[in-house]
Design a protein around this motif. Structure first.
Motif, PDB file in Angstrom:
ATOM      1  N   ARG A 168       0.791  -1.556   0.208  1.00  0.00           N
ATOM      2  CA  ARG A 168       0.188  -0.095  -0.097  1.00  0.00           C
ATOM      3  C   ARG A 168       0.803   1.231  -0.010  1.00  0.00           C
ATOM      4  O   ARG A 168       1.877   1.093   0.661  1.00  0.00           O
ATOM      5  CB  ARG A 168      -0.778   0.068   1.154  1.00  0.00           C
ATOM      6  N   PHE A 169       1.127   2.025  -0.718  1.00  0.00           N
ATOM      7  CA  PHE A 169       1.573   3.111  -1.440  1.00  0.00           C
ATOM      8  C   PHE A 169       0.741   4.390  -0.152  1.00  0.00           C
ATOM      9  O   PHE A 169      -0.738   5.012  -0.947  1.00  0.00           O
ATOM     10  CB  PHE A 169       2.007   3.936  -2.467  1.00  0.00           C
ATOM     11  N   ILE A 170       1.273   5.109   0.046  1.00  0.00           N
ATOM     12  CA  ILE A 170       0.864   6.680   0.957  1.00  0.00           C
ATOM     13  C   ILE A 170       2.194   7.256   0.621  1.00  0.00           C
ATOM     14  O   ILE A 170       3.154   7.490   1.064  1.00  0.00           O
ATOM     15  CB  ILE A 170       1.116   6.814   2.436  1.00  0.00           C
ATOM     16  N   GLY A 171       1.781   7.926  -0.644  1.00  0.00           N
ATOM     17  CA  GLY A 171       2.379   9.582  -1.006  1.00  0.00           C
ATOM     18  C   GLY A 171       2.183  11.152  -0.489  1.00  0.00           C
ATOM     19  O   GLY A 171       1.150  11.044   0.543  1.00  0.00           O
ATOM     20  N   LEU A 172       2.970  11.735  -0.529  1.00  0.00           N
ATOM     21  CA  LEU A 172       3.227  12.860  -0.328  1.00  0.00           C
ATOM     22  C   LEU A 172       2.495  14.031  -0.918  1.00  0.00           C
ATOM     23  O   LEU A 172       1.945  15.489  -1.030  1.00  0.00           O
ATOM     24  CB  LEU A 172       4.600  13.418   0.163  1.00  0.00           C
ATOM     25  N   TYR A 173       2.351  14.100  -2.119  1.00  0.00           N
ATOM     26  CA  TYR A 173       2.176  14.781  -3.101  1.00  0.00           C
ATOM     27  C   TYR A 173       0.256  14.945  -3.041  1.00  0.00           C
ATOM     28  O   TYR A 173      -0.009  13.877  -3.529  1.00  0.00           O
ATOM     29  CB  TYR A 173       2.350  14.643  -5.322  1.00  0.00           C
ATOM     30  N   GLN A 174       0.321  16.049  -3.269  1.00  0.00           N
ATOM     31  CA  GLN A 174      -1.102  16.563  -3.128  1.00  0.00           C
ATOM     32  C   GLN A 174      -1.216  17.682  -4.189  1.00  0.00           C
ATOM     33  O   GLN A 174      -0.373  18.272  -4.143  1.00  0.00           O
ATOM     34  CB  GLN A 174      -1.798  17.005  -1.314  1.00  0.00           C
ATOM     35  N   ALA A 175      -2.499  17.176  -5.003  1.00  0.00           N
ATOM     36  CA  ALA A 175      -2.733  18.739  -6.163  1.00  0.00           C
ATOM     37  C   ALA A 175      -3.455  19.605  -5.235  1.00  0.00           C
ATOM     38  O   ALA A 175      -4.835  19.203  -4.393  1.00  0.00           O
ATOM     39  CB  ALA A 175      -3.794  17.745  -7.036  1.00  0.00           C
ATOM     40  N   ALA A 176      -2.974  20.799  -5.372  1.00  0.00           N
ATOM     41  CA  ALA A 176      -4.054  21.643  -4.704  1.00  0.00           C
ATOM     42  C   ALA A 176      -2.758  23.167  -4.968  1.00  0.00           C
ATOM     43  O   ALA A 176      -2.264  23.521  -5.774  1.00  0.00           O
ATOM     44  CB  ALA A 176      -3.242  21.459  -3.130  1.00  0.00           C
ATOM     45  N   PRO A 177      -4.054  24.895  -5.126  1.00  0.00           N
ATOM     46  CA  PRO A 177      -3.570  25.679  -5.335  1.00  0.00           C
ATOM     47  C   PRO A 177      -2.024  26.232  -4.417  1.00  0.00           C
ATOM     48  O   PRO A 177      -1.440  26.633  -5.134  1.00  0.00           O
ATOM     49  CB  PRO A 177      -5.143  26.827  -4.850  1.00  0.00           C
ATOM     50  N   SER A 178      -1.456  25.690  -3.513  1.00  0.00           N
ATOM     51  CA  SER A 178      -0.307  26.415  -2.958  1.00  0.00           C
ATOM     52  C   SER A 178       0.689  25.324  -2.338  1.00  0.00           C
ATOM     53  O   SER A 178      -0.174  24.144  -2.320  1.00  0.00           O
ATOM     54  CB  SER A 178      -0.634  27.185  -1.913  1.00  0.00           C
ATOM     55  N   LEU A 179       1.751  25.262  -2.189  1.00  0.00           N
ATOM     56  CA  LEU A 179       2.588  24.264  -1.432  1.00  0.00           C
ATOM     57  C   LEU A 179       2.415  24.208  -0.284  1.00  0.00           C
ATOM     58  O   LEU A 179       2.065  23.227   0.288  1.00  0.00           O
ATOM     59  CB  LEU A 179       3.540  24.430  -1.435  1.00  0.00           C
ATOM     60  N   ALA A 180       1.762  25.142   0.437  1.00  0.00           N
ATOM     61  CA  ALA A 180       1.591  24.824   2.220  1.00  0.00           C
ATOM     62  C   ALA A 180       0.218  24.752   1.991  1.00  0.00           C
ATOM     63  O   ALA A 180      -0.085  23.243   3.360  1.00  0.00           O
ATOM     64  CB  ALA A 180       1.327  26.358   2.549  1.00  0.00           C
ATOM     65  N   GLU A 181      -0.540  24.613   1.215  1.00  0.00           N
ATOM     66  CA  GLU A 181      -2.061  23.197   1.343  1.00  0.00           C
ATOM     67  C   GLU A 181      -1.824  21.820   0.176  1.00  0.00           C
ATOM     68  O   GLU A 181      -2.530  21.063   0.980  1.00  0.00           O
ATOM     69  CB  GLU A 181      -3.104  24.666   0.111  1.00  0.00           C
ATOM     70  N   ALA A 182      -0.922  21.849   0.033  1.00  0.00           N
ATOM     71  CA  ALA A 182      -0.723  20.558  -0.439  1.00  0.00           C
ATOM     72  C   ALA A 182       0.060  19.598   0.973  1.00  0.00           C
ATOM     73  O   ALA A 182      -0.458  18.438   1.381  1.00  0.00           O
ATOM     74  CB  ALA A 182       0.771  20.305  -1.684  1.00  0.00           C
ATOM     75  N   VAL A 183       1.012  20.352   1.882  1.00  0.00           N
ATOM     76  CA  VAL A 183       1.835  20.114   2.786  1.00  0.00           C
ATOM     77  C   VAL A 183       0.598  19.887   3.862  1.00  0.00           C
ATOM     78  O   VAL A 183       0.334  18.877   4.586  1.00  0.00           O
ATOM     79  CB  VAL A 183       2.557  21.115   2.800  1.00  0.00           C
ATOM     80  N   ALA A 184      -0.976  20.424   4.067  1.00  0.00           N
ATOM     81  CA  ALA A 184      -2.081  20.314   4.636  1.00  0.00           C
ATOM     82  C   ALA A 184      -2.185  19.415   4.630  1.00  0.00           C
ATOM     83  O   ALA A 184      -2.988  18.636   5.312  1.00  0.00           O
ATOM     84  CB  ALA A 184      -2.245  21.169   5.013  1.00  0.00           C
ATOM     85  N   ALA A 185      -2.484  18.796   3.130  1.00  0.00           N
ATOM     86  CA  ALA A 185      -3.325  17.493   2.313  1.00  0.00           C
ATOM     87  C   ALA A 185      -2.440  16.293   2.410  1.00  0.00           C
ATOM     88  O   ALA A 185      -2.741  15.209   3.385  1.00  0.00           O
ATOM     89  CB  ALA A 185      -3.708  17.365   1.491  1.00  0.00           C
TER      90      ALA A 185
END
Length: 237
Positions: free
Chosen positions: A107-124
């Motif tokens: 099971r892969f748990i990745g870090l990349y999240q599509a978001a408007p900003s890097l800060a929002e991607a980190v939160a996701a």
């Protein structure tokens, strides 16, 4: 300079391998054994690996190990903030070279999240990481010539906080000196809490960087924060 000439801190184990293939096999054996122990003990296991070109042999060797991969979680020590279709994506690297053969069921748990900003991607990403088994059972790090590890780069405004043992965040935004600049990195407490910790490096330049790291503060060369027991270093020329 040989790795055994370094005055490593007490409890840090160094392995000197003849070449990259031997290094990959030795590291894959250690990681597979640790995952197997976690599976027997807890019924599940977690693994965080690093990206880049040098881990490819190791990832491919590990992918053939006969484990109950359906109960293994695989994540990343860090990620470039690019979609998995991008050639610089660490997720793409892991999917291509590790999540295959025996390891296809992990099971892969990745870090990349599509978001408007890097800060929002980190939160996701922080939310996604709540599913990751902690402490990590196995961590495999790499290191740059500047002493960075994961995406904990010297000079980042948030580096000091990310290296704090009391940091409560699982991941933080980071800026790399080379493109793609925007990164997401796991923090020191999550990384250094791993039961089995490995550092894989190659070449004399990396040994020289490691020697320098032993004499400086972690904010100057972040790998210094990880140079303690139970770290195992796997080096080859």
């Amino acid at each position: 300079m040989a790795i055994f000439e370094l005055e490593l801190p007490s409890g840090v184990v160094a392995h000197s391998l003849a070449n990259a293939d031997k290094q990959a096999e030795a590291l894959a054996r250690t990681v597979a054994d640790a995952l197997s122990f976690a599976l027997e003990t807890d019924g599940c296991a977690s693994l965080a690996v690093s990206g880049g070109r040098s881990p490819i042999r190791f990832l491919e060797a590990l992918s053939t190990r006969p484990l109950d991969w359906s109960k293994v979680q695989v994540s990343l020590a860090d990620e470039r903030w690019v979609p998995p279709t991008h050639p610089d994506s660490n997720e793409a690297l892991v999917r291509r070279h590790l999540l295959r053969n025996e390891a296809a069921k992990a099971r892969f748990i990745g870090l990349y999240q599509a978001a408007p900003s890097l800060a929002e991607a980190v939160a996701a990403a922080e939310q996604s990481l709540t599913a990751l088994k902690r402490p990590l059972d196995v961590l495999v790090l790499g290191m740059g010539d500047d002493g960075h590890t994961a995406s904990l780069f010297p000079g980042n405004p948030g580096l000091g906080e990310a290296l704090e043992p009391t940091c409560e965040a699982a991941c933080v935004p980071m800026q790399a000196p080379a493109a793609p600049h925007q990164r997401i990195s796991l923090t020191y407490p999550l990384l250094a809490g791993a039961r089995v910790q490995c550092l894989a490096i190659q070449g004399e330049a990396k040994l020289d960087a490691l020697r320098r790291a032993l004499t400086v503060d972690p904010v100057r060369m972040p790998i210094r924060a990880f140079l303690h027991s139970p770290l195992e270093i796997y080096w080859c020329p």
